[in-house]
Design a protein around this motif. Structure first.
Motif, PDB file in Angstrom:
ATOM      1  N   ARG A 220      -2.238 -35.687 -11.320  1.00  0.00           N
ATOM      2  CA  ARG A 220      -1.422 -36.042 -12.483  1.00  0.00           C
ATOM      3  C   ARG A 220      -2.284 -36.513 -13.651  1.00  0.00           C
TER       4      ARG A 220
ATOM      5  N   TYR B 260      -4.136 -33.548 -15.074  1.00  0.00           N
ATOM      6  CA  TYR B 260      -3.213 -32.691 -15.817  1.00  0.00           C
ATOM      7  C   TYR B 260      -2.892 -33.299 -17.175  1.00  0.00           C
ATOM      8  N   ALA B 261      -2.823 -34.624 -17.221  1.00  0.00           N
ATOM      9  CA  ALA B 261      -2.565 -35.288 -18.500  1.00  0.00           C
ATOM     10  C   ALA B 261      -3.716 -35.084 -19.475  1.00  0.00           C
ATOM     11  N   ASP B 262      -4.939 -34.939 -18.938  1.00  0.00           N
ATOM     12  CA  ASP B 262      -6.113 -34.695 -19.789  1.00  0.00           C
ATOM     13  C   ASP B 262      -6.402 -33.209 -19.932  1.00  0.00           C
ATOM     14  N   SER B 263      -5.462 -32.386 -19.470  1.00  0.00           N
ATOM     15  CA  SER B 263      -5.602 -30.926 -19.526  1.00  0.00           C
ATOM     16  C   SER B 263      -6.773 -30.431 -18.693  1.00  0.00           C
ATOM     17  N   ALA B 264      -7.157 -31.228 -17.663  1.00  0.00           N
ATOM     18  CA  ALA B 264      -8.256 -30.830 -16.787  1.00  0.00           C
ATOM     19  C   ALA B 264      -7.745 -30.182 -15.502  1.00  0.00           C
TER      20      ALA B 264
ATOM     21  N   THR C   6      -4.489 -27.569 -13.860  1.00  0.00           N
ATOM     22  CA  THR C   6      -3.434 -26.634 -14.223  1.00  0.00           C
ATOM     23  C   THR C   6      -2.078 -27.106 -13.710  1.00  0.00           C
ATOM     24  N   ARG C   7      -1.060 -26.461 -14.253  1.00  0.00           N
ATOM     25  CA  ARG C   7       0.306 -26.784 -13.804  1.00  0.00           C
ATOM     26  C   ARG C   7       0.497 -26.398 -12.345  1.00  0.00           C
TER      27      ARG C   7
END
Length: 362
Positions: free
Chosen positions: A135, A138-142, A144-145
């Protein structure tokens, strides 16, 4: 159901007139069963004038006095009985242990379930840690979904596995409780089906407990007879011939023709009446005139019954035919007329002979 007319216990003798005490008896003569014969010039006792009395005519419905609460206990386990702690006739309290069953296999399963819970908890913690890490990434765009969805799914599965393991533990605890059979309420043990060493099967009867502090009498009667009955109404009844008061619990269809079942309860906290005893309930159906005499005025000789009648010529013993009776009075169906005077002998315990209430005499 018999059609014998009985008297309500609340009915008393009619108005008393001419109470007097005579002298001692001077002698007795034997009499043949037929007709009246002089007994003595005067019999010591209380003179009572016979009056016409209006009473409730009833029908007598027979039944059985059963306990309000009765339970035949069994178990869901299959195992050997290790201990039976009560015997028939023992008085038990609610929650008291009555019987134990071998549950060693449940103890082994308990260890297995405990290990399953520990494993599920570890998997849940690991999945929660992994989910928290993804999570953040993902918040840091590191991340993937797809990675986020994967760890969320793993966490959900881990939490479901933990709940399943905990549910299995609860089920095991419930099964373990069946290894100890306890009394559901206070009462008396009336049946013991097993001894130590016997094999208990699921659903097989083990012990029966009855609470006889309140008894229920169930009788059947025609619809016309029960139409006026109401819940809470008190009826005259008898258990093993002993007069009691029964309170109507309910009137329900019997499922056969025009018959209805009348359920009435009798308080029995002192245990004076045994469950399973023969019982009778008097159901009022009409009002009628009757000649009542105190029970203490009745004289008996073998199968013959009579009363002592006082007249100007002296006292005489007269054989009469009796009807139904209560604890205090008996109806005379033939052999005695209204206005005649009878004697309650002083050598017999006198029964209260107060006049009936205005309500009863109307």
């Amino acid at each position: 159901m018999t059609s014998t007319k009985t008297l309500l216990s609340t009915v008393a003798f009619a108005a008393i007139a001419g109470l007097s005490l005579a002298g001692c008896t001077s002698g007795n003569d034997e009499h043949a069963p037929s007709g009246a014969a002089p007994a003595a010039t005067s019999v010591a006792g209380t003179a009572v004038v016979v009056r016409d009395t209006v009473i409730d005519a009833t029908i007598a419905a027979s039944g059985v006095a059963e306990p309000m609460q009765q339970a035949t206990l069994s178990t869901k386990l299959m195992g050997t009985v290790t201990a039976v702690l009560v015997h028939e006739g023992d008085v038990v309290r609610a929650g008291q242990t009555l019987l134990r069953i071998d549950a060693r296999d449940l103890t082994a399963k308990s260890a297995q379930v405990g290990a399953s819970i520990a494993d599920a908890q570890a998997m849940q913690r690991e999945a929660a840690t992994q989910a928290a890490r993804i999570r953040a990434l993902y918040a840091d765009s590191a991340a993937t979904r797809a990675q986020l969805d994967g760890v969320e799914t793993q966490l959900a599965r881990a939490e479901a596995g933990l709940r399943a393991a905990q549910a299995a533990s609860g089920e095991l605890d419930a099964m373990r409780s069946y290894a100890t059979v306890t009394a559901p309420f206070g009462g008396v043990v009336t049946f013991r089906a097993v001894d130590p060493g016997a094999f208990a099967a699921p659903g097989a009867p083990l012990i029966t407990v009855q609470d006889g502090s309140t008894l229920r009498i169930s009788v059947s009667a025609a619809g016309d007879a029960v139409r006026a009955l109401k819940r809470g109404q008190t009826l005259a009844a008898a258990i093993d011939g002993v007069p009691v008061s029964a309170v109507i619990e309910g009137v329900v269809p019997a499922g056969a023709g025009n018959l209805f079942t009348v359920n009435a309860t009798v308080a029995n906290r002192a245990g004076a009446y045994r469950s399973g005893s023969a019982a009778m309930v008097s159901i009022p159906v009409a009002r009628e005139h009757a000649v009542l005499v105190p029970n203490a005025a009745i004289v008996r000789e073998g199968d013959l019954t009579g009363v002592i009648v006082r007249s100007a010529g002296g006292d005489e013993r007269r054989w009469v035919r009796l009807g139904a009776s209560t604890a205090t009075h008996t109806a005379v169906s033939s052999g005695l007329k209204v206005g005649e005077t009878i004697v309650v002998p002083s050598s017999m315990p006198a029964t209260a002979t107060s006049a009936p209430s205005d309500k009863a005499a109307k």
